[in-house]
Motif scaffolding. Structure first.
Motif, short mmCIF file in Angstrom:
data_model
loop_
_atom_site.label_atom_id
_atom_site.label_comp_id
_atom_site.label_asym_id
_atom_site.label_seq_id
_atom_site.Cartn_x
_atom_site.Cartn_y
_atom_site.Cartn_z
N ARG A 1 30.58 103.25 151.68
CA ARG A 1 29.24 102.82 152.68
C ARG A 1 29.91 102.09 153.84
NH1 ARG A 1 26.81 99.78 149.72
NH2 ARG A 1 24.93 100.65 148.84
N PHE A 2 29.57 102.48 155.24
CA PHE A 2 30.11 102.15 156.48
C PHE A 2 28.99 101.75 157.36
CE2 PHE A 2 33.70 104.88 155.20
CZ PHE A 2 34.75 104.10 155.54
N SER A 3 29.37 100.32 158.14
CA SER A 3 28.57 100.19 159.10
C SER A 3 29.44 100.11 160.37
CB SER A 3 28.19 98.70 158.98
OG SER A 3 29.22 97.81 158.66
N ALA A 4 28.72 100.01 161.45
CA ALA A 4 29.43 100.32 162.82
C ALA A 4 30.82 99.28 162.79
CB ALA A 4 28.59 99.97 164.10
N SER B 1 33.08 100.45 168.74
CA SER B 1 34.29 100.81 168.59
C SER B 1 35.58 99.66 168.75
CB SER B 1 34.82 101.74 169.73
OG SER B 1 33.58 102.69 169.56
N PRO B 2 36.77 99.76 168.00
CA PRO B 2 37.68 98.78 168.13
C PRO B 2 38.38 98.90 169.48
CG PRO B 2 37.99 99.78 166.12
CD PRO B 2 36.90 100.70 166.99
N THR B 3 38.80 97.84 170.12
CA THR B 3 39.45 97.67 171.39
C THR B 3 40.39 98.53 171.83
OG1 THR B 3 39.17 95.30 171.58
CG2 THR B 3 40.45 96.44 173.13
N GLY B 4 40.36 99.57 172.65
CA GLY B 4 41.20 100.57 172.98
C GLY B 4 40.90 101.86 172.59
N PHE B 5 39.74 102.04 171.41
CA PHE B 5 39.46 103.52 170.86
C PHE B 5 38.49 103.70 171.83
CE2 PHE B 5 41.58 101.44 167.44
CZ PHE B 5 41.73 102.57 166.35
N ASP B 6 38.27 105.19 171.50
CA ASP B 6 37.25 105.98 172.28
C ASP B 6 35.71 105.42 171.86
OD1 ASP B 6 35.20 108.40 172.46
OD2 ASP B 6 37.14 109.47 173.32
N ALA B 7 35.09 105.45 172.74
CA ALA B 7 33.65 104.89 172.57
C ALA B 7 32.76 105.36 171.71
CB ALA B 7 32.90 104.66 173.92
N ARG B 8 33.06 106.65 171.04
CA ARG B 8 32.27 107.53 170.46
C ARG B 8 32.55 107.21 168.71
NH1 ARG B 8 34.04 113.22 172.94
NH2 ARG B 8 36.09 111.98 173.08
N VAL B 9 33.64 106.36 168.61
CA VAL B 9 34.02 106.07 167.32
C VAL B 9 33.15 105.04 166.73
CG1 VAL B 9 35.91 104.91 165.86
CG2 VAL B 9 36.40 106.50 167.60
N PHE B 10 32.69 105.32 165.55
CA PHE B 10 31.83 104.49 164.75
C PHE B 10 32.54 104.13 163.77
CE2 PHE B 10 28.98 104.00 161.17
CZ PHE B 10 27.91 103.12 161.64
N ALA B 11 33.57 104.37 162.94
CA ALA B 11 34.23 104.00 162.02
C ALA B 11 35.58 104.74 162.07
CB ALA B 11 33.83 104.24 160.72
N TYR B 12 36.64 104.02 161.52
CA TYR B 12 38.12 104.71 161.45
C TYR B 12 38.80 104.69 160.12
CZ TYR B 12 39.38 100.13 162.43
OH TYR B 12 39.72 98.79 162.53
#
Length: 281
Positions: free
Chosen positions: A135-138, A94-105
């Motif tokens: 297609r997304f990766s973490a 997860s990007p800095t400051g984002f919720d730890a549950r975020v895989f992609a945004y």
């Protein structure tokens, strides 16, 4: 996946009894939060899928909140990866400051997911101007940013330049803004630059599908059809075909059964909706 009267997306876990006749346990594992713009609004997303890694992937739409997709404050416009209790998965990046549950945004309205293996997620989005499969990766960014102010125009009342609205004069944000986000994940399919309500994805597996073994089936609600995409080694689409052409009814869901058949859920037929079973031949 449900949406409350306040427009808040939630994911609940139900335990079904042995006879599949009732629910013995209910637990809310995710409350995504609501905004003033979300009440009664579309763009809730709703895609749910367990991956081969054992984690649960959850697509949350932008809730018509222009700040949500690229912002850290809310879960709107995000793809989450969690365990069965809703806790963050390991390795989400997860990007800095984002919720730890975020895989992609950076997503608009993720309505479909397909997971062919570990650490690889195909996301189908109900688009503005065009539907997309990406297609997304973490840690990936889908490049959706509907903030009118960032488009260098006079901001409309809601500040949201991404449909739907009666304010037709507003510009339309690009689904994948590579100019502003050059490292955004590029879509591998854009539905010939049409927005037709992409609703479902499913990979076809088994020798019975012959040359289409491993292809990706894509369903459209407004487009009323199911396409098949043969993916190339370089990540693009090598071949496209329509498995079901223009239908009389919307297609809402796809699932590949253990028998190798593709199950198709339709919507809008007089007398009741149907589930079709398609066998490869």
């Amino acid at each position: 996946f449900v949406t409350t009267e306040r427009g808040e997306p939630r994911v609940i876990r139900l335990k079904i009894d042995a006879a599949s006749a009732g629910v013995t346990e209910r637990r809310d594992i995710l409350a995504a939060g609501a905004t003033a713009r979300a009440a009664g609004a579309p763009h809730v997303g709703g895609a749910l899928r367990f991956g081969a890694d054992g984690w649960l992937y959850i697509g949350i739409g932008d809730l018509l909140d222009p700040d949500a997709p690229q912002g850290a404050a809310v879960l709107g416009g995000k793809l989450l990866r969690v365990d069965r209790d809703g806790r963050p998965a390991a390795g989400n990046r997860s990007p800095t400051g984002f919720d730890a549950r975020v895989f992609a945004y950076g997503l608009r309205n993720p309505t479909a997911l397909a997971l062919p293996g570990r650490e690889e997620v195909f996301v189908g989005e109900d688009g503005a101007g065009q539907d997309e499969v990406t297609r997304f990766s973490a840690g990936g960014n889908g490049g959706w940013d509907p903030r009118c102010a960032r488009l260098a125009v006079i901001s409309v009342a809601s500040g949201y330049c991404g449909k739907p609205s009666s304010e037709r004069q507003r510009p339309l944000a690009p689904m994948t803004d590579l100019g502003r986000y050059p490292n955004a994940a590029r879509p591998l399919w854009t539905n010939f630059n049409r927005a037709q309500g992409l609703a479902a994805l499913a990979f076809l597996r088994g020798n019975g599908w012959k040359p289409w073994d491993g292809a990706l089936a894509v369903a459209y609600a407004d487009g009323r059809r199911v396409d098949v995409l043969r993916l190339g080694a370089t990540g693009g689409v090598d071949e496209h075909a329509s498995m079901l052409g223009t239908l009389e009814h919307a297609v809402r869901a796809l699932a590949l059964g253990a028998d190798g058949a593709l199950y198709v859920a339709t919507n809008g037929k007089a007398g009741g909706d149907e589930i079709w079973r398609l066998e490869p031949r």
